[in-house]
Motif scaffolding. Structure first.
Motif, PDB file in Angstrom:
ATOM      1  N   UNK A 163       0.834  -1.200   0.000  1.00  0.00           N
ATOM      2  CA  UNK A 163       0.000   0.000   0.000  1.00  0.00           C
ATOM      3  C   UNK A 163       0.872   1.254   0.000  1.00  0.00           C
ATOM      4  N   UNK A 164       1.871   1.283   0.879  1.00  0.00           N
ATOM      5  CA  UNK A 164       2.746   2.458   0.954  1.00  0.00           C
ATOM      6  C   UNK A 164       3.523   2.636  -0.344  1.00  0.00           C
ATOM      7  N   UNK A 165       4.066   1.555  -0.885  1.00  0.00           N
ATOM      8  CA  UNK A 165       4.810   1.635  -2.143  1.00  0.00           C
ATOM      9  C   UNK A 165       3.910   2.079  -3.287  1.00  0.00           C
ATOM     10  N   UNK A 166       2.681   1.586  -3.309  1.00  0.00           N
ATOM     11  CA  UNK A 166       1.751   1.976  -4.370  1.00  0.00           C
ATOM     12  C   UNK A 166       1.372   3.447  -4.298  1.00  0.00           C
ATOM     13  N   UNK A 167       1.102   3.949  -3.100  1.00  0.00           N
ATOM     14  CA  UNK A 167       0.713   5.355  -2.951  1.00  0.00           C
ATOM     15  C   UNK A 167       1.899   6.295  -3.188  1.00  0.00           C
ATOM     16  N   UNK A 168       3.064   5.963  -2.607  1.00  0.00           N
ATOM     17  CA  UNK A 168       4.253   6.782  -2.851  1.00  0.00           C
ATOM     18  C   UNK A 168       4.680   6.703  -4.314  1.00  0.00           C
TER      19      UNK A 168
END
Length: 80
Positions: free
Chosen positions: A33-38
């Motif tokens: 999730x963090x990698x996708x949003x960043x």
């Protein structure tokens, strides 16, 4: 309700990027999730948001490219 959809799309983008960069080491759902949003934010800044299909306000192709960059950088620091 739209933030749940944004998190889901971010998770899918992160999972795709993790699968492309580091197939052997799964880092988990929160990382995806963090990698996708960043990655989506980075990809929009680097490549623009005008090409590829859009889901949850994110252009898919630049988002995946940005997430690949984020996952590649994170993989450099998390390898054992």
């Amino acid at each position: 309700m739209s933030w749940i959809w944004t998190l889901f799309v971010g998770a899918v983008i992160g999972a795709i990027a993790t699968g492309l960069v580091d197939k052997r080491n799964s880092k988990g759902c929160i990382f995806n999730i963090i990698a996708g949003l960043l990655g989506s934010s980075l990809g929009h800044k680097l490549f623009g948001a005008d090409w590829g299909g859009h889901l949850a306000g994110m252009a898919l192709v630049p988002s995946v490219l940005g997430a690949v960059i984020v996952v590649a950088i994170a993989s450099l620091f998390t390898r054992r």
